[in-house]
Design a protein around this motif. Sequence first.
Motif, PDB file in Angstrom:
ATOM      1  N   LYS A 157      54.836  60.909  29.746  1.00 24.19           N
ATOM      2  CA  LYS A 157      53.712  61.112  28.831  1.00 24.19           C
ATOM      3  C   LYS A 157      53.321  62.581  28.685  1.00 24.19           C
ATOM      4  CE  LYS A 157      53.121  56.808  27.832  1.00 24.19           C
ATOM      5  NZ  LYS A 157      53.378  56.291  26.506  1.00 24.19           N
TER       6      LYS A 157
ATOM      7  N   LYS B 185      53.577  66.317  27.354  1.00 25.21           N
ATOM      8  CA  LYS B 185      54.040  66.846  26.070  1.00 25.21           C
ATOM      9  C   LYS B 185      54.647  68.236  26.229  1.00 25.21           C
ATOM     10  CE  LYS B 185      50.654  64.298  23.412  1.00 25.21           C
ATOM     11  NZ  LYS B 185      49.596  64.356  22.432  1.00 25.21           N
ATOM     12  N   GLY B 186      55.543  68.556  25.307  1.00 19.63           N
ATOM     13  CA  GLY B 186      56.084  69.894  25.219  1.00 19.63           C
ATOM     14  C   GLY B 186      57.273  70.148  26.129  1.00 19.63           C
TER      15      GLY B 186
ATOM     16  N   TYR C  61      62.293  67.621  27.458  1.00 20.96           N
ATOM     17  CA  TYR C  61      61.880  67.701  26.056  1.00 20.96           C
ATOM     18  C   TYR C  61      62.365  66.490  25.271  1.00 20.96           C
ATOM     19  CZ  TYR C  61      60.084  70.237  22.037  1.00 20.96           C
ATOM     20  OH  TYR C  61      59.344  70.628  20.957  1.00 20.96           O
TER      21      TYR C  61
ATOM     22  N   ALA D 100      59.878  63.850  26.272  1.00 15.68           N
ATOM     23  CA  ALA D 100      58.575  64.102  25.655  1.00 15.68           C
ATOM     24  C   ALA D 100      58.606  63.751  24.174  1.00 15.68           C
ATOM     25  CB  ALA D 100      58.168  65.560  25.844  1.00 15.68           C
TER      26      ALA D 100
ATOM     27  N   THR E 286      56.037  60.764  23.269  1.00 16.60           N
ATOM     28  CA  THR E 286      54.747  61.306  22.828  1.00 16.60           C
ATOM     29  C   THR E 286      54.708  61.597  21.343  1.00 16.60           C
ATOM     30  OG1 THR E 286      55.366  63.602  23.295  1.00 16.60           O
ATOM     31  CG2 THR E 286      54.290  62.357  25.069  1.00 16.60           C
ATOM     32  N   ASP E 287      55.766  61.316  20.600  1.00 18.04           N
ATOM     33  CA  ASP E 287      55.785  61.556  19.160  1.00 18.04           C
ATOM     34  C   ASP E 287      55.080  60.398  18.461  1.00 18.04           C
ATOM     35  OD1 ASP E 287      56.304  62.626  16.694  1.00 18.04           O
ATOM     36  OD2 ASP E 287      58.315  61.789  16.570  1.00 18.04           O
TER      37      ASP E 287
END
Length: 167
Positions: free
Chosen positions: A94, A96-97, A150, A153, A157-158
């Motif tokens: 969960k 991000k980035g 990445y 993520a 998370t998108d």
Amino acid sequence: MTSHAAAYRQKHQKGHTNPLTFALGVGFFSGLIWGAIHWLFYVLHFTKVIPGFLGEPFLKHSYLISGRGQFAGWLLFIVFSMIASVIFVLLFRKLKGPWPGIVYGVVWWCIIFAMVGPELHMFKQLNQMGWDTIVSEFCLFLLWGLFIGYTTAFEFTDERKREPEEV
């Protein structure tokens, strides 16, 4: 359209990804890609760490420097990447980035190269390695972790893909 096909389509449109199968897939491809790059680094003499370094505690060094041993090392790196990817997905999916993945790769580099590796005679102590080997391995693990982190993520998370489609 049957109700089963509609349910399948609706489930996949909402973005319900199975974390385990996703992690295994990401781990497989990260091991495949970055293991191949590690082998290339070794062949081009950017690093003195053999591609089969993960097999050092279990297999003979003379085997690991052979062609088959290098291939076995690549397979071990794929398995290691799959395990590391499952751990990342279960614990950090969960986040991000790119930064969690970068940190994850650096942590694995520290564990393997500063703590576990020299103790298991996988390679020499850091202070006995050349800078080209240290930098190459550090960058490889940083990018390996970035790939895992990445990709994870982006998948988990998108939020754009979870929005209903406009008709």
